[in-house]
Write a protein that holds these residues in place. Structure first.
Motif, PDB file in Angstrom:
ATOM      1  N   VAL A   7       0.839  -1.196   0.000  1.00 58.15           N
ATOM      2  CA  VAL A   7       0.000   0.000   0.000  1.00 58.15           C
ATOM      3  C   VAL A   7       0.879   1.253   0.000  1.00 58.15           C
ATOM      4  O   VAL A   7       0.636   2.196  -0.759  1.00 58.15           O
ATOM      5  CB  VAL A   7      -0.971   0.004   1.202  1.00 58.15           C
ATOM      6  CG1 VAL A   7      -1.694   1.342   1.327  1.00 58.15           C
ATOM      7  CG2 VAL A   7      -1.971  -1.142   1.084  1.00 58.15           C
ATOM      8  N   LEU A  13      -7.166   3.687   3.750  1.00 63.93           N
ATOM      9  CA  LEU A  13      -7.406   2.242   3.636  1.00 63.93           C
ATOM     10  C   LEU A  13      -7.511   1.580   5.000  1.00 63.93           C
ATOM     11  O   LEU A  13      -8.245   0.605   5.169  1.00 63.93           O
ATOM     12  CB  LEU A  13      -6.314   1.571   2.806  1.00 63.93           C
ATOM     13  CG  LEU A  13      -6.455   1.705   1.297  1.00 63.93           C
ATOM     14  CD1 LEU A  13      -5.344   0.935   0.579  1.00 63.93           C
ATOM     15  CD2 LEU A  13      -7.818   1.243   0.814  1.00 63.93           C
ATOM     16  N   LEU A  29      -2.369   4.648   2.764  1.00 69.91           N
ATOM     17  CA  LEU A  29      -2.465   3.742   3.918  1.00 69.91           C
ATOM     18  C   LEU A  29      -3.484   4.245   4.935  1.00 69.91           C
ATOM     19  O   LEU A  29      -4.264   3.460   5.472  1.00 69.91           O
ATOM     20  CB  LEU A  29      -1.096   3.568   4.581  1.00 69.91           C
ATOM     21  CG  LEU A  29      -1.043   2.592   5.759  1.00 69.91           C
ATOM     22  CD1 LEU A  29      -1.322   1.166   5.303  1.00 69.91           C
ATOM     23  CD2 LEU A  29       0.312   2.669   6.460  1.00 69.91           C
TER      24      LEU A  29
END
Length: 160
Positions: free
Chosen positions: A32, A44, A41
């Motif tokens: 990521v 997510l 990141l």
């Protein structure tokens, strides 16, 4: 649901499924970070939190409120523990793996706080519901991130 909650069945590895889930979170975080950096990141992690909350509530509605094979919560907590690595590397313009001490401390400290369950980690764990399953790892990740930042500060002479 079981596949997602167990991180595609990694949660069924023995011994210590939580440790396996945390270990699996490391290369996922690197992917990521490599694809989109800290600013990918971060959101997510929030998305994965809500996916984890939903899947955990679905797989635990009958019986054990926190089965050991549910490790999506470890991924969320481990990613939070790695926030200082992602942000620090981006801020300094260095490769994410150049901050390898942060990867190591983030992993070890996250596992320590997740197992030990001090203060807010234990309080969240005692909720006995899907939110508690997710929140105890969030708090363990936050504690690991804060301690990792402090350790980095000492290592670099900033906090001496």
């Amino acid at each position: 649901m079981r596949a997602i909650a167990s991180l595609f069945y990694i949660g069924f590895l023995r011994p210590a499924p939580g440790t396996w889930g945390s270990l699996a979170a490391l290369p996922l975080a690197w992917l990521v970070l490599t694809a989109g950096g800290f600013w990918l990141l971060l959101p997510l992690t929030f998305v994965l939190f809500f996916i984890g909350l939903y899947t955990t509530s679905q797989v635990t509605h009958e019986g054990d409120h926190d089965p050991s094979w549910v490790v999506i919560d470890e991924v969320v907590g481990q990613w939070i523990a790695l926030f200082p690595v992602g942000y620090g590397a981006a801020m300094m313009g260095v490769d994410y793996l150049a901050l390898y001490p942060g990867w190591i401390s983030g992993f070890i400290l996250f596992r320590l706080f997740d197992i030990w369950k001090p203060w807010l980690v234990g309080k969240a764990d005692r909720r006995g519901d899907a939110l508690g399953v997710m929140l105890d790892d969030v708090w363990a990740g936050v504690f690991a991130a804060v301690v990792s930042i402090a350790l980095a500060g000492f290592a670099h002479g900033v906090l001496m």
